[in-house]
Design a protein around this motif. Structure first.
Motif, short mmCIF file in Angstrom:
data_model
loop_
_atom_site.label_atom_id
_atom_site.label_comp_id
_atom_site.label_asym_id
_atom_site.label_seq_id
_atom_site.Cartn_x
_atom_site.Cartn_y
_atom_site.Cartn_z
N SER A 74 0.83 -1.22 0.23
CA SER A 74 0.09 0.13 -0.02
C SER A 74 1.10 1.25 -0.05
CB SER A 74 -0.78 -0.03 1.11
OG SER A 74 -1.80 -1.11 1.25
N SER A 75 0.18 2.44 -0.30
CA SER A 75 1.10 3.66 -0.28
C SER A 75 0.26 4.73 0.32
CB SER A 75 1.56 3.85 -1.40
OG SER A 75 0.75 4.42 -2.49
N PHE A 76 0.74 5.68 0.85
CA PHE A 76 0.42 6.82 1.44
C PHE A 76 1.03 8.00 0.81
CE2 PHE A 76 0.61 10.34 4.55
CZ PHE A 76 -0.81 10.77 4.88
N TYR A 77 0.51 8.82 -0.13
CA TYR A 77 1.11 9.82 -0.95
C TYR A 77 2.48 9.28 -1.33
CZ TYR A 77 -2.29 12.94 0.54
OH TYR A 77 -3.73 13.82 0.86
N GLY A 78 2.59 8.06 -2.04
CA GLY A 78 3.70 7.44 -2.35
C GLY A 78 4.66 7.11 -1.58
N GLU A 79 4.64 6.87 -0.24
CA GLU A 79 5.23 6.34 0.78
C GLU A 79 4.69 5.06 1.19
OE1 GLU A 79 7.66 7.64 2.33
OE2 GLU A 79 7.53 9.89 2.14
N LYS A 80 5.58 4.02 0.44
CA LYS A 80 5.25 2.48 0.49
C LYS A 80 5.12 1.87 1.91
CE LYS A 80 5.75 2.00 -4.45
NZ LYS A 80 6.43 1.27 -5.42
N PHE A 81 4.37 1.09 2.02
CA PHE A 81 4.35 0.11 3.25
C PHE A 81 3.58 -1.40 3.13
CE2 PHE A 81 0.85 2.57 3.61
CZ PHE A 81 -0.16 2.06 4.21
N ASN A 82 3.94 -2.35 3.58
CA ASN A 82 3.05 -3.55 3.41
C ASN A 82 2.12 -3.46 4.61
OD1 ASN A 82 4.62 -4.79 1.54
ND2 ASN A 82 6.35 -5.29 2.65
N CYS A 83 0.76 -3.96 4.35
CA CYS A 83 -0.20 -3.81 5.29
C CYS A 83 -1.08 -4.99 5.09
CB CYS A 83 -1.17 -2.89 4.84
SG CYS A 83 -2.26 -2.40 6.27
N ARG A 84 -1.47 -5.77 6.32
CA ARG A 84 -2.26 -7.03 6.48
C ARG A 84 -3.75 -6.35 6.58
NH1 ARG A 84 -1.33 -11.17 10.06
NH2 ARG A 84 -2.21 -9.56 11.78
N TYR A 85 -4.72 -6.74 5.64
CA TYR A 85 -5.83 -6.14 5.67
C TYR A 85 -6.85 -7.51 5.97
CZ TYR A 85 -4.60 -1.97 3.52
OH TYR A 85 -3.81 -0.73 3.14
N GLY A 86 -7.92 -7.29 6.50
CA GLY A 86 -9.12 -8.13 6.73
C GLY A 86 -10.43 -7.59 5.89
N ASN A 87 -11.50 -8.05 5.88
CA ASN A 87 -12.80 -7.58 5.32
C ASN A 87 -13.85 -7.41 6.50
OD1 ASN A 87 -12.19 -9.54 2.55
ND2 ASN A 87 -11.92 -7.33 2.32
N LEU A 88 -14.14 -6.17 6.45
CA LEU A 88 -15.32 -6.18 7.55
C LEU A 88 -16.51 -6.58 7.62
CD1 LEU A 88 -14.62 -2.19 8.30
CD2 LEU A 88 -14.01 -3.86 9.91
N PRO A 89 -17.09 -6.96 8.55
CA PRO A 89 -18.51 -7.63 8.39
C PRO A 89 -19.49 -6.58 7.81
CG PRO A 89 -17.79 -7.99 10.74
CD PRO A 89 -16.68 -7.09 10.01
N TYR A 90 -20.51 -7.02 7.37
CA TYR A 90 -21.39 -6.14 6.61
C TYR A 90 -21.81 -4.82 7.31
CZ TYR A 90 -25.27 -4.03 3.93
OH TYR A 90 -26.14 -3.22 3.36
N LEU A 91 -22.31 -4.92 8.70
CA LEU A 91 -22.86 -3.95 9.40
C LEU A 91 -21.62 -3.00 9.75
CD1 LEU A 91 -25.27 -2.79 11.10
CD2 LEU A 91 -24.20 -4.26 13.18
N ILE A 92 -20.45 -3.19 10.11
CA ILE A 92 -19.51 -2.47 10.35
C ILE A 92 -18.84 -1.61 8.95
CG2 ILE A 92 -17.04 -1.98 11.28
CD1 ILE A 92 -17.60 -4.59 13.00
N ALA A 93 -18.58 -2.24 7.98
CA ALA A 93 -18.51 -1.71 6.70
C ALA A 93 -19.61 -0.91 6.33
CB ALA A 93 -18.69 -2.79 5.50
N SER A 94 -20.97 -1.03 6.43
CA SER A 94 -21.80 0.00 6.30
C SER A 94 -21.79 1.43 6.98
CB SER A 94 -23.10 -0.53 6.64
OG SER A 94 -23.70 -1.49 5.67
N MET A 95 -21.24 1.35 8.36
CA MET A 95 -21.08 2.23 9.17
C MET A 95 -19.80 3.01 8.74
SD MET A 95 -21.31 0.81 13.00
CE MET A 95 -22.93 -0.32 13.40
N VAL A 96 -18.81 2.17 8.27
CA VAL A 96 -17.48 2.94 7.74
C VAL A 96 -17.81 3.76 6.20
CG1 VAL A 96 -15.24 2.36 6.72
CG2 VAL A 96 -15.77 1.39 8.71
#
Length: 127
Positions: A74-96
């Protein structure tokens, strides 16, 4: 203010959001200083092989949930980093999504950079 590269952040309804790029997608992510795992929409991880399954907890849904975990450069304004991602449950994803965000970014981002958050001036400085 410390010297370094400063970048704009957004603040909405008490949530700080920052732009992150992952798998070629521009994402608006909520910065969560307590998140041990970051989370993205499932369309970002679609077609990927997960590295593991992890159990996490959210008071928003009143308990534990499981998610597959994906490692994504992943990157933040071109500053790269490795990131571990999960997928949120539907209810939380809706709030986000209600906050105009595509997910939550946490520990992997925060541990990669030494930074200062300036909420008043809406900027994050990497030092």
């Amino acid at each position: 203010m410390p010297e370094g590269n400063s970048y704009p952040i957004e603040c909405s309804m008490g949530a700080i959001t920052i732009p992150i790029t992952a798998r070629g997608k521009n994402l608006n992510m909520i910065l969560d200083t307590g998140a041990t795992l970051s989370y993205v929409d499932s369309n970002v991880t679609y077609g990927m092989e997960s590295k593991e399954t992890m159990t996490d907890f959210s008071p928003l849904i009143g308990g534990k949930f499981s998610t597959k975990v994906y490692e994504i450069e992943s990157s933040f304004y071109g500053e790269k980093f490795n990131c571990r991602y999960g997928n949120l449950p539907y209810l939380i994803a809706s709030m986000v999504n209600t906050l105009g965000a595509n997910g939550v970014i946490g520990y992997d981002f925060l541990s990669k950079f030494k930074m200062v958050l300036d909420i008043r001036n809406r900027k994050l400085t990497i030092i």
